[in-house]
Design an enzyme around this catalytic site. Structure first.
Site, PDB file in Angstrom:
ATOM      1  N   GLY A   1       0.893  -1.270   0.175  1.00 11.10           N
ATOM      2  CA  GLY A   1      -0.082   0.006  -0.166  1.00 11.10           C
ATOM      3  C   GLY A   1       0.832   1.307   0.025  1.00 11.10           C
ATOM      4  O   GLY A   1       1.565   1.433  -0.874  1.00 11.10           O
TER       5      GLY A   1
ATOM      6  N   ASP B   1       6.657  -7.079  14.957  1.00  7.43           N
ATOM      7  CA  ASP B   1       5.610  -6.312  15.517  1.00  7.43           C
ATOM      8  C   ASP B   1       6.067  -4.955  15.865  1.00  7.43           C
ATOM      9  O   ASP B   1       6.763  -4.603  16.760  1.00  7.43           O
ATOM     10  CB  ASP B   1       4.947  -6.782  16.661  1.00  7.43           C
TER      11      ASP B   1
ATOM     12  N   TYR C   1     -16.734   5.605   8.849  1.00  6.71           N
ATOM     13  CA  TYR C   1     -15.137   5.924   8.790  1.00  6.71           C
ATOM     14  C   TYR C   1     -15.014   7.181   9.567  1.00  6.71           C
ATOM     15  O   TYR C   1     -14.845   6.935  10.736  1.00  6.71           O
ATOM     16  CB  TYR C   1     -14.864   6.124   7.266  1.00  6.71           C
TER      17      TYR C   1
ATOM     18  N   VAL D   1      -7.323   0.992  -3.484  1.00 10.25           N
ATOM     19  CA  VAL D   1      -7.478  -0.370  -3.096  1.00 10.25           C
ATOM     20  C   VAL D   1      -6.307  -0.816  -2.393  1.00 10.25           C
ATOM     21  O   VAL D   1      -4.999  -0.820  -3.141  1.00 10.25           O
ATOM     22  CB  VAL D   1      -7.662  -1.318  -4.235  1.00 10.25           C
TER      23      VAL D   1
HETATM   24  P1  NAD Z   1      -1.776  -1.654   4.125  1.00 12.12           P
HETATM   25  O1  NAD Z   1      -2.712  -2.720   4.683  1.00 12.12           O
HETATM   26  O2  NAD Z   1      -1.389  -1.934   2.475  1.00 12.12           O
HETATM   27  O3  NAD Z   1      -0.302  -1.649   4.752  1.00 12.12           O
HETATM   28  C1  NAD Z   1      -0.228  -1.754   6.003  1.00 12.12           C
HETATM   29  C2  NAD Z   1       1.261  -1.969   6.263  1.00 12.12           C
HETATM   30  O4  NAD Z   1       1.391  -2.104   7.939  1.00 12.12           O
HETATM   31  C3  NAD Z   1       1.952  -3.301   6.032  1.00 12.12           C
HETATM   32  O5  NAD Z   1       3.177  -2.932   5.507  1.00 12.12           O
HETATM   33  C4  NAD Z   1       2.132  -4.230   7.160  1.00 12.12           C
HETATM   34  O6  NAD Z   1       2.991  -5.153   7.067  1.00 12.12           O
HETATM   35  C5  NAD Z   1       2.264  -3.225   8.117  1.00 12.12           C
HETATM   36  N1  NAD Z   1       1.645  -3.685   9.572  1.00 12.12           N
HETATM   37  C6  NAD Z   1       0.581  -4.124   9.990  1.00 12.12           C
HETATM   38  N2  NAD Z   1       0.528  -4.488  11.283  1.00 12.12           N
HETATM   39  C7  NAD Z   1       1.905  -4.354  11.681  1.00 12.12           C
HETATM   40  C8  NAD Z   1       2.746  -4.503  12.749  1.00 12.12           C
HETATM   41  N3  NAD Z   1       1.968  -4.879  13.871  1.00 12.12           N
HETATM   42  N4  NAD Z   1       3.770  -4.160  12.655  1.00 12.12           N
HETATM   43  C9  NAD Z   1       4.628  -3.953  11.739  1.00 12.12           C
HETATM   44  N5  NAD Z   1       3.966  -3.659  10.590  1.00 12.12           N
HETATM   45  C10 NAD Z   1       2.528  -3.653  10.288  1.00 12.12           C
HETATM   46  O7  NAD Z   1      -2.489  -0.291   4.284  1.00 12.12           O
HETATM   47  P2  NAD Z   1      -2.745   1.059   3.699  1.00 12.12           P
HETATM   48  O8  NAD Z   1      -3.936   1.108   3.050  1.00 12.12           O
HETATM   49  O9  NAD Z   1      -1.487   1.298   2.856  1.00 12.12           O
HETATM   50  O10 NAD Z   1      -2.540   1.884   4.989  1.00 12.12           O
HETATM   51  C11 NAD Z   1      -1.567   2.653   5.577  1.00 12.12           C
HETATM   52  C12 NAD Z   1      -2.111   4.123   5.920  1.00 12.12           C
HETATM   53  O11 NAD Z   1      -2.472   4.701   5.031  1.00 12.12           O
HETATM   54  C13 NAD Z   1      -2.880   3.841   7.178  1.00 12.12           C
HETATM   55  O12 NAD Z   1      -2.847   4.743   8.003  1.00 12.12           O
HETATM   56  C14 NAD Z   1      -4.311   4.110   6.233  1.00 12.12           C
HETATM   57  O13 NAD Z   1      -5.389   4.701   7.226  1.00 12.12           O
HETATM   58  C15 NAD Z   1      -3.729   5.248   5.340  1.00 12.12           C
HETATM   59  N6  NAD Z   1      -4.622   5.659   4.308  1.00 12.12           N
HETATM   60  C16 NAD Z   1      -5.198   4.497   3.410  1.00 12.12           C
HETATM   61  C17 NAD Z   1      -5.968   4.872   2.414  1.00 12.12           C
HETATM   62  C18 NAD Z   1      -6.741   3.700   1.761  1.00 12.12           C
HETATM   63  O14 NAD Z   1      -7.544   3.958   0.656  1.00 12.12           O
HETATM   64  N7  NAD Z   1      -6.140   2.441   1.557  1.00 12.12           N
HETATM   65  C19 NAD Z   1      -6.527   6.151   2.191  1.00 12.12           C
HETATM   66  C20 NAD Z   1      -5.884   7.039   2.913  1.00 12.12           C
HETATM   67  C21 NAD Z   1      -5.176   7.010   3.962  1.00 12.12           C
END
Ligand code: NAD
Length: 395
Positions: free
Chosen positions: A52, A111, A235, A274
Site C-alpha cells: 500500500g 511487530d 469511517y 485499493v
Molecule cells: P496496507 O494494509 O497496504 O499496509 C499496512 C502496512 O502495515 C503493511 O506494511 C503491514 O506489514 C504493516 N503492519 C501491519 N501491522 C503491523 C505491525 N504490527 N507491525 C509492523 N508492521 C505492521 O495499508 P494502507 O492502506 O497502505 O494503509 C496505510 C496507512 O494509509 C493507514 O494509516 C491508512 O489509514 C492510510 N490511508 C489509506 C487509504 C486507503 O484507501 N487505503 C487512504 C488514505 C490513507
C-alpha cells in the site's frame, strides 16, 4: 509450485512472488519515468513499508530521491510449502532492486508496536545509513499489544452512537447488498484508538529522539483518510475516525517536540485506493469502485504510487511550497474531494445495484487492483510456471 489466487472474503491468502516483483517494478518504472525529485530525503524510515502507501513511499524515496530506506513491516515468509505474504515478496523484490541501484535498503520484519522492534530499528540506523531525516508512519493493523502493559487491543470498523445501514459490496459473490452495522461499545471505541491512533507513533518518535538517530530538522508524517459523507458513519464518524482524530492530536504533540530543532510532524490525508487495509472496511470497496470510474473518466485517477510521487514532488521536495489545510494537514485527497467528483460519485451511488454494478462502477478495475496487491493478473507473468515460493532477503 503453481500459485493461484485463493480469495477468502476480503483477503487473498496466497501471493505470487514474480507477480509481486512485477508490481514493485511497475511502481519503480513509474517513478523513474517521472524523473528525479531534487532535495529529497537522504535516509527514510518507513513504518508499514511492505504494501500500500508505505511500499509506494519506500519506492519514491529510493528511486525518486536516491534515499537509503529502512522498512519495518509484519509479514509472513513462506513456510511449509505455503507462499509468503505479498508484503514479504514485495519487500524482497524492492530490496533487490534498490541494492542493484546502489541504494541502502534494509528491512525489519516484526511487530512495530513492540519495544523490541523499535530497539532493533534504532540499532540498524546506528550501524547503517546514518541518521534519519524522514519518518513515515503507515501502519494499518487490526490489533496491537501494548508494549508496557501487555494488553492486546482489537480495532473494529463500526459506527459510533447509532447503527448504520448502507449499500456495500459482497466481493465473494459480486453483489451489491445492504449492510447494517451495530454501533461500537465504548471499549471498542477506545480499543480502536489504541490500535490505529497515534500512541505508537509518539512512542516511535520518542524512542528515535532519545536514541539520537534523527537528524536535527527531521520530518515525520502519518497517513490518514477522511472521505465522502456516504462513508462517514463507518469511517470519519466511526471508530476508525476516532482513531484518526487521535492520530491528529499526536501529530500536534510530536510537532511541538520536533519544532524547536527545526523539525515537523503532520498528517497527509491521502485518497481512497485499493489496499489490503481498505478492502476490509465495509462500504468503502463499493465507494472506491465508483470513485475509480469517475476519476478514470475525468483523467485524474491515481493509485498509491501516483499519490506519493505527487506528495514528494508537489508538496515536500523539489522546491515545492508545502500547503496545509486549516487543521494543518496536507491534502492529497484534493482531487477525490473536488465537488464535481463527489457529485458524480453521489449520483452513481444512489443508482448502483447488482445488475448495473459493472456499468455504473469500475468494479472490474477494483477486482484487478485487488488481485494485483497479491501479485496476480499482471501482464507478462507466467502464472502457469512451477516455482519455489521460498524467497529470502539478501544478507
Ligand atoms: P496496507 O494494509 O497496504 O499496509 C499496512 C502496512 O502495515 C503493511 O506494511 C503491514 O506489514 C504493516 N503492519 C501491519 N501491522 C503491523 C505491525 N504490527 N507491525 C509492523 N508492521 C505492521 O495499508 P494502507 O492502506 O497502505 O494503509 C496505510 C496507512 O494509509 C493507514 O494509516 C491508512 O489509514 C492510510 N490511508 C489509506 C487509504 C486507503 O484507501 N487505503 C487512504 C488514505 C490513507
Amino acid at each position: 509450485m503453481i500459485i493461484k489466487p485463493k480469495i477468502r472474503g476480503y483477503v487473498c491468502i496466497t501471493a505470487h512472488p514474480e507477480g509481486c516483483a512485477a508490481h514493485v517494478q511497475e511502481q519503480i518504472d513509474y517513478v523513474r519515468s517521472n524523473g528525479t525529485i531534487e532535495s529529497g530525503p537522504k535516509n527514510v524510515l518507513i513504518i508499514g513499508a511492505s504494501t500500500g502507501y508505505g511500499l509506494s513511499t519506500r519506492i519514491v524515496s529510493a528511486f525518486g530521491c536516491g534515499a537509503g530506506t529502512i522498512g519495518v513491516f509484519f509479514e509472513r515468509p513462506s513456510t511449509k510449502g505455503r507462499p509468503a505474504t505479498a508484503g514479504w515478496y514485495n519487500s524482497v523484490a524492492f530490496e533487490r532492486q534498490a541494492h542493484e541501484a546502489g541504494l541502502y535498503a534494509r528491512s525489519i520484519n516484526g511487530d512495530a508496536f513492540s519495544d523490541e522492534i523499535k530497539e532493533q530499528t534504532i540499532d540498524l540506523i546506528k550501524n547503517g545509513p546514518g541518521k534519519v531525516d524522514l519518518v513515515i508512519y503507515s501502519l494499518a493493523s487490526p490489533r496491537r499489544t501494548h508494549p508496557k502493559t501487555g494488553e492486546t487491543f482489537r480495532a473494529v470498523l463500526k459506527p459510533v452512537g447509532r447503527s448504520f445501514e448502507a449499500k456495500t459490496l459482497d466481493t465473494d459473490n459480486n453483489l451489491v447488498s445492504d449492510v447494517s452495522i451495530e454501533p461500537a461499545s465504548e471499549e471498542e471505541v477506545e480499543a480502536t484508538k489504541r490500535v490505529m491512533g497515534g500512541e505508537d507513533w509518539e512512542m516511535w518518535i520518542d524512542a528515535l529522539t532519545e536514541a539520537e538517530v534523527l537528524v536535527e530538522g527531521a520530518t515525520t508524517i502519518a497517513y490518514s483518510y477522511i472521505g465522502p459523507e456516504v462513508t462517514w458513519p463507518v469511517y470519519k464518524n466511526g471508530t476508525i475516525g476516532g482513531a484518526k482524530e487521535h492520530l491528529e492530536n499526536s501529530a500536534r504533540k510530536i510537532d511541538a517536540l520536533l519544532r524547536p530543532k527545526g523539525g515537523q510532524a503532520f498528517i497527509s490525508v491521502n485518497k481512497a485506493v485499493v489496499t489490503q487495509a481498505s478492502s476490509a472496511i465495509p462500504v468503502v470497496p463499493l465507494y472506491i469502485s465508483i470513485l475509480y470510474k469517475v476519476m478514470r473518466q475525468n483523467g485524474t485517477h491515481e493509485g498509491c504510487i501516483e499519490q506519493i510521487y505527487r506528495l514528494y514532488d508537489e508538496h515536500l521536495f523539489n522546491g515545492a511550497e508545502p500547503v496545509f489545510d486549516e487543521s494543518g494537514r496536507m491534502r492529497l485527497d484534493d482531487l477525490e474531494m473536488l465537488p464535481e467528483v463527489q457529485e458524480a460519485a453521489k449520483s452513481l451511488w444512489v443508482q448502483v445495484n447488482t445488475e448495473n454494478l459493472d456499468e455504473i462502477s469500475d468494479y472490474t478495475g477494483y477486482r484487478q487492483e485487488f488481485l494485483k496487491l497479491f501479485g496476480f493478473g499482471i501482464e507478462g507473468v507466467d502464472y502457469g510456471a512451477d516455482l519455489d515460493p521460498v524467497l529470502e532477503f539478501d544478507d
